[in-house]
Scaffold this active site. Structure first.
Site, PDB file in Angstrom:
ATOM      1  CG  ASP A  25     -12.903  16.507  76.819  1.00  0.00           C
ATOM      2  OD1 ASP A  25     -13.614  15.906  75.991  1.00  0.00           O
ATOM      3  OD2 ASP A  25     -13.370  17.111  77.798  1.00  0.00           O
ATOM      4  CG  ASN A  27     -11.529  14.330  69.638  1.00  0.00           C
ATOM      5  OD1 ASN A  27     -10.631  15.151  69.648  1.00  0.00           O
ATOM      6  ND2 ASN A  27     -11.330  13.041  69.846  1.00  0.00           N
ATOM      7  NE  ARG A  38     -20.047  13.181  69.969  1.00  0.00           N
ATOM      8  CZ  ARG A  38     -19.498  13.925  70.920  1.00  0.00           C
ATOM      9  NH1 ARG A  38     -19.832  15.184  71.039  1.00  0.00           N
ATOM     10  NH2 ARG A  38     -18.622  13.409  71.766  1.00  0.00           N
ATOM     11  CG  HIS A  42     -14.127  10.832  67.859  1.00  0.00           C
ATOM     12  ND1 HIS A  42     -13.756  11.407  69.051  1.00  0.00           N
ATOM     13  CD2 HIS A  42     -15.451  10.537  67.981  1.00  0.00           C
ATOM     14  CE1 HIS A  42     -14.810  11.455  69.864  1.00  0.00           C
ATOM     15  NE2 HIS A  42     -15.852  10.935  69.238  1.00  0.00           N
ATOM     16  CB  SER A  70     -13.330   6.403  79.736  1.00  0.00           C
ATOM     17  OG  SER A  70     -14.631   6.778  79.367  1.00  0.00           O
ATOM     18  CG  LEU A 136       6.941   7.529  73.561  1.00  0.00           C
ATOM     19  CD1 LEU A 136       7.044   8.415  74.800  1.00  0.00           C
ATOM     20  CD2 LEU A 136       6.164   8.266  72.461  1.00  0.00           C
TER      21      LEU A 136
HETATM   22  C1  FPP Z   1     -13.048  13.067  73.897  1.00  0.00           C
HETATM   23  O1  FPP Z   1     -13.652  14.023  73.065  1.00  0.00           O
HETATM   24  C2  FPP Z   1     -12.325  12.085  73.115  1.00  0.00           C
HETATM   25  C3  FPP Z   1     -12.601  10.760  73.085  1.00  0.00           C
HETATM   26  C4  FPP Z   1     -13.665  10.129  73.861  1.00  0.00           C
HETATM   27  C5  FPP Z   1     -11.846   9.844  72.238  1.00  0.00           C
HETATM   28  C6  FPP Z   1     -10.429  10.204  71.984  1.00  0.00           C
HETATM   29  C7  FPP Z   1      -9.947   9.352  70.904  1.00  0.00           C
HETATM   30  C8  FPP Z   1      -9.185   9.736  69.865  1.00  0.00           C
HETATM   31  C9  FPP Z   1      -8.597  11.081  69.713  1.00  0.00           C
HETATM   32  C10 FPP Z   1      -8.837   8.744  68.851  1.00  0.00           C
HETATM   33  C11 FPP Z   1      -7.920   7.774  69.492  1.00  0.00           C
HETATM   34  C12 FPP Z   1      -7.082   7.120  68.534  1.00  0.00           C
HETATM   35  C13 FPP Z   1      -5.919   6.538  68.864  1.00  0.00           C
HETATM   36  C14 FPP Z   1      -5.159   5.863  67.822  1.00  0.00           C
HETATM   37  C15 FPP Z   1      -5.385   6.587  70.259  1.00  0.00           C
HETATM   38  P1  FPP Z   1     -15.213  14.235  73.186  1.00  0.00           P
HETATM   39  O2  FPP Z   1     -15.879  13.438  72.155  1.00  0.00           O
HETATM   40  O3  FPP Z   1     -15.640  13.963  74.594  1.00  0.00           O
HETATM   41  O4  FPP Z   1     -15.320  15.763  72.890  1.00  0.00           O
HETATM   42  P2  FPP Z   1     -16.420  16.776  73.447  1.00  0.00           P
HETATM   43  O5  FPP Z   1     -16.145  16.911  74.931  1.00  0.00           O
HETATM   44  O6  FPP Z   1     -16.125  18.017  72.697  1.00  0.00           O
HETATM   45  O7  FPP Z   1     -17.747  16.165  73.139  1.00  0.00           O
END
Ligand code: FPP
Length: 253
Positions: A25, A27, A38, A42, A70, A136
């Site tokens: 969480d 990003n 945003r 990511h 999710s 892994l």
């Molecule tokens: C939550 O941050 C993150 C996500 C919903 C997506 C996570 C996905 C990645 C890091 C890329 C995945 C890639 C691979 C290859 C597995 P948020 O957007 O909710 O952050 P915030 O709470 O600060 O808004």
């Protein structure tokens, strides 16, 4: 020896968690703080995925489970959903050679059929190409939610009971576990959530019954190897009792 190497050296090699699960969480907030979009957050988050995968592999962790998307994330603005889907497909293709080099096996958890065709094909290709790998196991949760998974398992078992293929009295915790997407995977020892929120957000609810929980305010793109090792050191300082008393655990009962 740098700080990271010193921390790694101080780990108890006999008590490395077998299975680490992560909620990635922060990003969006990371991007906002830098004055970026945003989606840039990511993209930066993918570098952290690369880092934690390599670190997990180097430390001898057997399973790393990442909450990449999710069921509820489908409700985000369409442009952000599109970016995430693109990024996931792009990242898995780009990482594949190194995953193979490191003997990492990709496993997919969730309602994968909902993923758009292009990234889905790349995910299936990565899963199939790494199927022989014995290091892994990287479990990627995509279009995943725990309530979805538990409901699916209940539906499967109800159908089997209705068809006379299973006696309802035979449905034990073990039988139920075997119908979850994580069948055959040991429960997580440690769950790490970055980004400062202290909640589970519909993630592995059944599987984390006895997991140690570790919350850090560090945003996912900033989650460094040092912080990862700190989380494992913290885990190693906890006593896991699984409902027993401290004395029983210390006497190995
Ligand atoms: C939550 O941050 C993150 C996500 C919903 C997506 C996570 C996905 C990645 C890091 C890329 C995945 C890639 C691979 C290859 C597995 P948020 O957007 O909710 O952050 P915030 O709470 O600060 O808004």
């Amino acid at each position: 020896m740098d700080e990271l190497q010193k921390k790694i050296a101080s780990l108890d090699k006999d008590r490395i968690p077998v299975h680490v699960a992560m909620i990635m969480d922060g990003n969006g907030r990371w991007a906002k703080r830098q004055g970026f979009e945003r989606s840039d957050g990511h993209a930066e988050g993918v570098s952290t995925v690369h880092r934690v995968t390599k670190m997990s592999s180097d430390l001898g962790i057997k399973y790393l489970t990442l909450y990449a998307f999710s069921t509820e994330n489908w409700n985000r603005p369409q442009a952000e959903v599109d970016t995430l889907m693109y990024l996931i497909g792009w990242a898995i293709e780009r990482e594949l050679p190194e995953l193979l080099e490191n003997n990492v096996r990709i496993h997919l958890l969730g309602d994968i059929e909902r993923i758009p065709e292009e990234p889905r094909k790349r995910l299936f290709y990565a899963r199939d190409t790494t199927a022989h790998c014995t290091g892994l196991q990287l479990n990627m949760c995509l279009s995943y939610s725990s309530r979805w998974e538990i409901t699916e398992a209940a539906r499967q078992l109800a159908r089997m009971a209705a068809e006379g293929k299973i006696n309802p009295d035979e449905i034990s915790e073990q039988v139920f576990s075997n119908h979850l997407t994580t069948a055959g995977i040991p429960d997580p020892d440690l769950l790490i959530r970055t980004g400062g929120e202290e909640r589970i957000s519909n993630y592995l609810l059944w599987q984390i019954a006895y997991s140690e929980l570790y919350f850090t305010p560090v945003l996912w793109p900033d989650f460094s190897n040092e912080e990862y090792v700190d989380a494992i050191l913290d885990f190693q300082n906890r006593e896991r009792r699984f409902g027993k008393t401290s004395e029983q655990v210390q006497n190995n009962e």
